[in-house]
Design a protein around this motif. Structure first.
Motif, PDB file in Angstrom:
ATOM      1  N   ASP A  30       1.013  -1.097   0.011  1.00 51.34           N
ATOM      2  CA  ASP A  30       0.047  -0.091   0.061  1.00 51.34           C
ATOM      3  C   ASP A  30       0.673   1.307  -0.244  1.00 51.34           C
ATOM      4  O   ASP A  30       1.731   1.336   0.726  1.00 51.34           O
ATOM      5  N   ASN A  31       0.736   2.185  -0.972  1.00 53.84           N
ATOM      6  CA  ASN A  31       1.204   3.394  -1.010  1.00 53.84           C
ATOM      7  C   ASN A  31       0.268   4.476  -1.440  1.00 53.84           C
ATOM      8  O   ASN A  31       0.401   5.307  -2.170  1.00 53.84           O
ATOM      9  N   ASP A  32      -0.683   4.367  -0.528  1.00 52.19           N
ATOM     10  CA  ASP A  32      -1.935   5.398  -0.666  1.00 52.19           C
ATOM     11  C   ASP A  32      -1.972   6.823  -0.208  1.00 52.19           C
ATOM     12  O   ASP A  32      -1.451   6.654   1.272  1.00 52.19           O
ATOM     13  N   GLN A  58      -5.137   0.281  -7.366  1.00 53.27           N
ATOM     14  CA  GLN A  58      -5.722   1.369  -6.673  1.00 53.27           C
ATOM     15  C   GLN A  58      -6.969   2.092  -6.584  1.00 53.27           C
ATOM     16  O   GLN A  58      -7.653   2.497  -5.624  1.00 53.27           O
ATOM     17  N   LYS A  61      -8.966  -0.687  -4.651  1.00 53.00           N
ATOM     18  CA  LYS A  61      -8.704  -0.450  -3.124  1.00 53.00           C
ATOM     19  C   LYS A  61      -9.527   0.809  -2.440  1.00 53.00           C
ATOM     20  O   LYS A  61      -9.531   0.841  -1.358  1.00 53.00           O
TER      21      LYS A  61
END
Length: 77
Positions: A30-32, A58, A61
């Protein structure tokens, strides 16, 4: 990442070691920063459709309906 995939690795094992690392990073880590969630909040009550080359999921998600997305690839051009 993409251009690195064209590097002339000496072995197939090195090639897939490179790609498997970036597949893991781009698909599963996760790199949100909240951008997709904010975008979803803007369109969630509208009749939307997402056309993207973004294959890191993404959009899903963040809550976008999978059935309202189309992932463009070189094969779909």
């Amino acid at each position: 990442m993409y251009s690195g995939g064209f590097y002339p690795f000496e072995t197939l094992e090195e090639h897939w070691a490179y790609w498997s690392r970036y597949i893991y990073i781009n698909r599963y880590m996760d790199n949100d920063n909240g951008t997709y969630k904010r975008l979803f909040e803007l369109v969630k009550d509208k009749d939307y459709f997402v056309l993207t080359t973004n294959v890191d999921h993404q959009f899903q998600k963040a809550g976008f309906d999978k059935k309202r997305q189309y992932f463009m690839t070189n094969n779909s051009l």
